[in-house]
Scaffold this active site. Sequence first.
Site, PDB file in Angstrom:
ATOM      1  N   HIS A  19       5.161   7.303   9.740  1.00 41.33           N
ATOM      2  CA  HIS A  19       6.200   6.954   8.770  1.00 41.33           C
ATOM      3  C   HIS A  19       7.614   7.096   9.345  1.00 41.33           C
ATOM      4  O   HIS A  19       8.556   7.366   8.606  1.00 41.33           O
ATOM      5  CB  HIS A  19       6.046   7.768   7.474  1.00 41.33           C
ATOM      6  CG  HIS A  19       4.946   7.227   6.603  1.00 41.33           C
ATOM      7  ND1 HIS A  19       4.719   7.665   5.329  1.00 41.33           N
ATOM      8  CD2 HIS A  19       4.033   6.264   6.832  1.00 41.33           C
ATOM      9  CE1 HIS A  19       3.696   6.999   4.809  1.00 41.33           C
ATOM     10  NE2 HIS A  19       3.258   6.146   5.718  1.00 41.33           N
ATOM     11  N   GLU A  48       0.835  -1.203   0.000  1.00 34.50           N
ATOM     12  CA  GLU A  48       0.000   0.000   0.000  1.00 34.50           C
ATOM     13  C   GLU A  48       0.866   1.247   0.000  1.00 34.50           C
ATOM     14  O   GLU A  48       0.560   2.234  -0.684  1.00 34.50           O
ATOM     15  CB  GLU A  48      -0.911   0.003   1.235  1.00 34.50           C
ATOM     16  CG  GLU A  48      -1.952   1.117   1.245  1.00 34.50           C
ATOM     17  CD  GLU A  48      -1.491   2.389   1.933  1.00 34.50           C
ATOM     18  OE1 GLU A  48      -2.256   3.352   1.944  1.00 34.50           O
ATOM     19  OE2 GLU A  48      -0.353   2.444   2.456  1.00 34.50           O
TER      20      GLU A  48
END
Length: 531
Positions: free
Chosen positions: A456, A323
Amino acid sequence: MRVALLIALAALAAPALAQYDAKPSGKPAKPSKPPKPPKPSKPPKPPKPDHSKLVSPKELIKAIDLDDLLAGSQQLQTFADENGGNRAFGSGGHNATTEWLYQTLKKTGYYDVYKQPFVELFTAATVSLTAAGAPVPAEYLTYGPSAKVTANLVKVNNLGCNVSDFPAGVSGQIALISRGTCTFAIKATNAKAAGAVGAVIYNNVPLQSLSGTLGGEGDYAPVVGLTQEAGNGLLAKIGNGTVSASLSVEAIRENRTNYNVIAESKQGDHNNVLMLGGHTDSVFAGPGINDDGSGTIGTLVTALALTKFKLKNAVRLGFWGAEEFGKLGSFHYMKSINGTLGGNSTEVSKLRAYLNFDMIASPNYVLGIYDGDGNAFNFSGPAGSNTIERDFEIFYEERGLPHVPALFSLRSDYAAFLENGIPSGGLFTGAEVLKTPEEAQLFGGEAGKPLDGCYHQKCDDINNLSHDAYLLNTQSIANSVAKYAVSWEGIPRPNATHRKRSAEKSRFMARFDQGGHEHHGQPCGAGKNVV
Ligand SMILES: *[C@@H]1O[C@H](CO)[C@@H](O)[C@H](O)[C@H]1NC(C)=O
Ligand SMILES: *[C@@H]1O[C@H](CO)[C@@H](O)[C@H](O)[C@H]1NC(C)=O
Ligand SMILES: *[C@@H]1O[C@H](CO)[C@@H](O)[C@H](O)[C@H]1NC(C)=O
Ligand SMILES: *[C@@H]1O[C@H](CO)[C@@H](O)[C@H](O)[C@H]1NC(C)=O
Ligand SMILES: *[C@@H]1O[C@H](CO)[C@@H](O)[C@H](O)[C@H]1NC(C)=O
Ligand SMILES: *[C@@H]1O[C@H](CO)[C@@H](O)[C@H](O)[C@H]1NC(C)=O
Ligand SMILES: *[C@@H]1O[C@H](CO)[C@@H](O)[C@H](O)[C@H]1NC(C)=O
Ligand SMILES: *[C@H]1O[C@H](CO)[C@@H](O)[C@H](O)[C@H]1NC(C)=O
Ligand SMILES: CC(=O)N[C@H]1CO[C@H](CO)[C@@H](O)[C@@H]1O
């Protein structure tokens, strides 16, 4: 690798998920075994599942346990720890994650499970920059080439969107360019064309690192991104005289085999299927325990709880790979069940709804629900998405809890389903966007701080989850799953002729939107940077 995996699987058999291993009654007694040493006392076993009982929201919610969620998250953390700190696209950590999901679901006997392989190009890099002898924090721009060069920094005029912005003196040197107006790709291409051996792009907004993607293959100078402050510091140094810099980009570029894990309940109507899921890959930078370990485990724990019950409608799970590289797994899946996006809709139309869970435990969370009816962002999902949104809202309202709408921006795996006209919805607790004062009033937490300060990053780990949001949102998943496993009231059958976009265009967008996430309250295009 294999040994490590076996150990990891053994570790998983730990108490937290064990209650779901209970077998249906009536199993023949095993032949007598040599006596075992006495075991330490165990908590009493939960009652045997009553498979004749139709699932209900109340009972499925009751079967959701925070310990199970945290045990699952710890398992993902372990897979990352044992594999270089991440579970990225096609890595050992991702392989271990998908194999574990496959085995865990298969063991229930309740689901038909398969791993669906697909091959895509992976890129990632370790970068470093030193200028005038001092290190400068720098970020990789995806698809950029490898290099190890030492040369002088040369300021580029304007924004570097035109080759004529690059002075002749940049040839053989490293171009220093401001972000703005045109894509990173154009700047890096122009730098190469001007003969630069490297390019450094600095931000045009304060206090934010510059990372992102060049959007695809190209003829680029080796390139990294800096904060605005770092860029201004280098400009000041250049103003003072010659500044030598060393730029290192060690990029991996390889085709990698990835896996989706797909599971479907053996029981229930297979022509009227509820699908739910989240993505199983992390970014290269960290273990991805919130993004999207939380959606993965929330879906898994709900799916395991479901095995105690009977269903009317089949329930299908989609654990998506890759993804973070542009929703590649979910798009691959939709292509594979339909031959081609936009093609024969027989298989696709069996999917009555899709629920997406891509981050449900952000540490400074909001309770975000995708704006299925389009009331908040004027971008609705296919008919029925309004019902899905409303059902989620009711779950929170019944508990006296607030919720906020989240934009369907096509930056997570629901995109492939929206594009195919499938009613969709889901939950999103937020990424790097700062919490507003209004949101802090509604949900507590810290205004002015990111909803997930570890988004992230390496610190998106087992220590940075909101347990409150995690449990509540998984109960919310259970609530909706139990409802649609019994009834499609309010959710019309999808009509494939009403697709939102042409298939190839959405495929292109999937590739281009490298980041994979849209953030609550931000306009379209605010995902991973390309400009
Ligand atoms: C992950 O699985 C793929 C496909 O089976 C394999 O090619 C690859 O080597 C594995 N990666 C690691 C690091 O084990
Ligand atoms: C680039 O600069 C040249 C010379 O100034 C100009 O003719 C051209 O239109 C510019 N191109 C773009 C894309 O701005
Ligand atoms: C510029 O040079 C002067 C004199 O050597 C020095 O004091 C100053 O710190 C330098 N500025 C930068 C930004 O390096
Ligand atoms: C990846 O596979 C594609 C399609 O087979 C091929 O064109 C490409 O060159 C491969 N890329 C790398 C880096 O191996
Ligand atoms: C679509 O595919 C199914 C089999 O997968 C087939 O039975 C059906 O006739 C096809 N419909 C069209 C319009 O091609
Ligand atoms: C909503 O979007 C449509 C196009 O999708 C546009 O025609 C319409 O004006 C928008 N409405 C509002 C209130 O912005
Ligand atoms: C789908 O929509 C088209 C165009 O509006 C319509 O002609 C068709 O009957 C619809 N199909 C179903 C199954 O509702
Ligand atoms: C999907 O659609 C294509 C194009 O109509 C068709 O050739 C293919 O058989 C379909 N695949 C499945 C699995 O239904
Ligand atoms: C950004 C953030 O919240 N980081 C936290 C992650 O967890 C560690 C350990 O609890 C904290 O020290 C960090 O502040």
